[in-house]
Design a protein around this motif. Structure first.
Motif, PDB file in Angstrom:
ATOM      1  N   GLU A  24      -5.419  -0.931   0.055  1.00  0.00           N
ATOM      2  CA  GLU A  24      -4.456  -0.252   1.192  1.00  0.00           C
ATOM      3  C   GLU A  24      -5.111   1.073   1.369  1.00  0.00           C
ATOM      4  OE1 GLU A  24      -0.560   1.269  -0.186  1.00  0.00           O
ATOM      5  OE2 GLU A  24      -0.895  -0.085  -2.010  1.00  0.00           O
ATOM      6  N   HIS A 177     -11.247  -0.330   7.582  1.00  0.00           N
ATOM      7  CA  HIS A 177     -10.666  -0.774   6.560  1.00  0.00           C
ATOM      8  C   HIS A 177     -10.040  -2.184   6.490  1.00  0.00           C
ATOM      9  CE1 HIS A 177      -6.816  -1.444   4.012  1.00  0.00           C
ATOM     10  NE2 HIS A 177      -7.575  -0.887   2.937  1.00  0.00           N
ATOM     11  N   ASP A 178      -9.627  -2.623   7.665  1.00  0.00           N
ATOM     12  CA  ASP A 178      -9.453  -3.970   8.181  1.00  0.00           C
ATOM     13  C   ASP A 178     -10.370  -4.932   7.899  1.00  0.00           C
ATOM     14  OD1 ASP A 178      -6.770  -3.493   8.962  1.00  0.00           O
ATOM     15  OD2 ASP A 178      -7.241  -3.211  11.056  1.00  0.00           O
ATOM     16  N   ARG A 181     -11.329  -4.320   3.415  1.00  0.00           N
ATOM     17  CA  ARG A 181     -10.157  -4.576   2.517  1.00  0.00           C
ATOM     18  C   ARG A 181     -10.539  -4.231   1.160  1.00  0.00           C
ATOM     19  NH1 ARG A 181      -6.556  -4.358   5.428  1.00  0.00           N
ATOM     20  NH2 ARG A 181      -5.277  -4.903   3.641  1.00  0.00           N
ATOM     21  N   ASP A 199      -1.035   3.498   4.397  1.00  0.00           N
ATOM     22  CA  ASP A 199      -0.006   2.693   4.035  1.00  0.00           C
ATOM     23  C   ASP A 199       0.930   3.327   3.035  1.00  0.00           C
ATOM     24  OD1 ASP A 199      -1.205   0.446   5.431  1.00  0.00           O
ATOM     25  OD2 ASP A 199      -2.968   0.731   4.100  1.00  0.00           O
ATOM     26  N   THR A 200       0.415   4.234   2.194  1.00  0.00           N
ATOM     27  CA  THR A 200       1.223   4.805   1.126  1.00  0.00           C
ATOM     28  C   THR A 200       0.951   6.316   1.233  1.00  0.00           C
ATOM     29  OG1 THR A 200       1.535   2.998  -0.280  1.00  0.00           O
ATOM     30  CG2 THR A 200       1.836   5.029  -1.163  1.00  0.00           C
TER      31      THR A 200
END
Length: 226
Positions: A24, A177-178, A181, A199-200
Motif C-alpha cells: 500500500e 503504485h497501481d 504494487r 492508504d494509511t
C-alpha cells in the motif's frame, strides 16, 4: 508485508515507532523535525536504530540480535527530497545508474516501460540542469524503479514543485503504485497530499506516533491560534 518496530535516541527526543503494512501507500505525516526522514534512512540502511527489528516479507533488514543488512542488499528504491540526480550525467545515464551489469539485459525492457509510463523518453540526452522540476521528479522515479526495488521510499518528493505540477505528479505516483504494487513509504508535512496519497497515514510528533484524533485536535488548536 513490511513490519517495523524501532527505537533510536536522537538529539532532542527518542524515536519510538512501530507499524505493519502490505503493498500500500503508507504516509509518514508530521512537522519538520519529527523523525520522518530518519525513519526512511533506517529503512534504507543508511542509519541504524538502537533496538528493534525491520522485516520485509521473509527478509530481515534489521534485528538487534542478528544485526543490519547492508543497504545494497535491501533492494530499496529511495527518492530523495532533492532527487539527487548526478549533474554530470545525462538523463539516460542517471536512470541506468545502480542497475547491476548482470541485470542490464532484463532491465532494458523495464526501463523502456518506465520511460513510456512517465513520458520522459524525449529527455534521455539532456542533463538535469536542462529539465524542469517535474521532469527531474519523473527521472528520479524512473531511476529508483529501474533497480526493481521491493519497496520505494519517497522523502518529500513533491515539495519543490509548483501546485499544478505537484498535483500532476501526485496522480503519477498513484498510477505507478497501481502498476507496481509494492510498498510505498512517503514522507510529507502537507495534509492534503497525505490524505490524497495515503492508504494509511501515521501521524508523528517528536518521534512518537500521535493518535489521529489527537492530531486533529492539535491541528484545530493551531488553526485557532493562527
Amino acid at each position: 508485508m513490511l513490519e517495523v518496530k524501532i527505537k533510536k535516541k536522537l538529539a532532542h527526543f527518542s524515536l519510538n515507532i512501530q507499524w505493519q503494512m502490505e503493498e500500500e501507500i503508507f504516509v509518514l505525516f508530521g512537522p519538520s523535525g519529527s523523525g520522518k526522514t530518519t525513519i526512511l534512512n533506517i529503512l534504507a540502511g543508511l542509519d541504524s536504530p538502537d533496538s528493534g527489528s525491520i522485516h520485509l516479507n521473509s527478509r530481515v533488514f534489521f534485528d538487534e540480535q542478528q544485526g543490519s543488512l547492508p543497504p545494497q542488499q535491501r533492494k530499496v528504491g529511495y527518492l530523495f527530497q532533492d532527487y539527487a540526480l548526478f549533474p554530470h550525467m545525462t538523463v539516460e545515464k542517471n536512470i541506468h545508474y545502480g542497475v547491476p551489469k548482470k541485470a542490464e539485459g532484463r532491465s532494458a525492457l523495464l526501463i523502456e516501460q518506465l520511460l513510456d509510463v512517465l513520458g520522459i523518453s524525449h529527455l534521455l540526452n539532456k542533463y538535469p540542469h536542462q529539465i524542469s522540476g517535474g521532469e527531474k521528479q519523473r527521472v528520479a522515479l524512473a531511476r529508483a524503479l529501474a533497480t526493481e526495488p521491493s519497496i520505494l521510499l519517497l522523502d518529500e518528493p513533491l515539495s519543490a514543485l509548483d501546485q499544478e505540477t505537484r498535483i500532476e505528479c501526485q496522480n503519477e505516483l498513484l498510477r505507478l503504485h497501481d502498476l507496481w504494487r509494492i510498498p510505498f513509504v512517503i514522507v510529507t508535512h502537507d495534509r492534503d497530499e497525505a490524505e490524497k496519497l495515503g492508504d494509511t497515514i501515521l501521524f508523528l510528533e517528536k518521534g512518537q506516533v500521535l493518535p489521529a484524533d489527537q492530531e486533529q485536535v492539535r491541528d484545530r488548536d493551531e488553526t485557532v491560534r493562527l
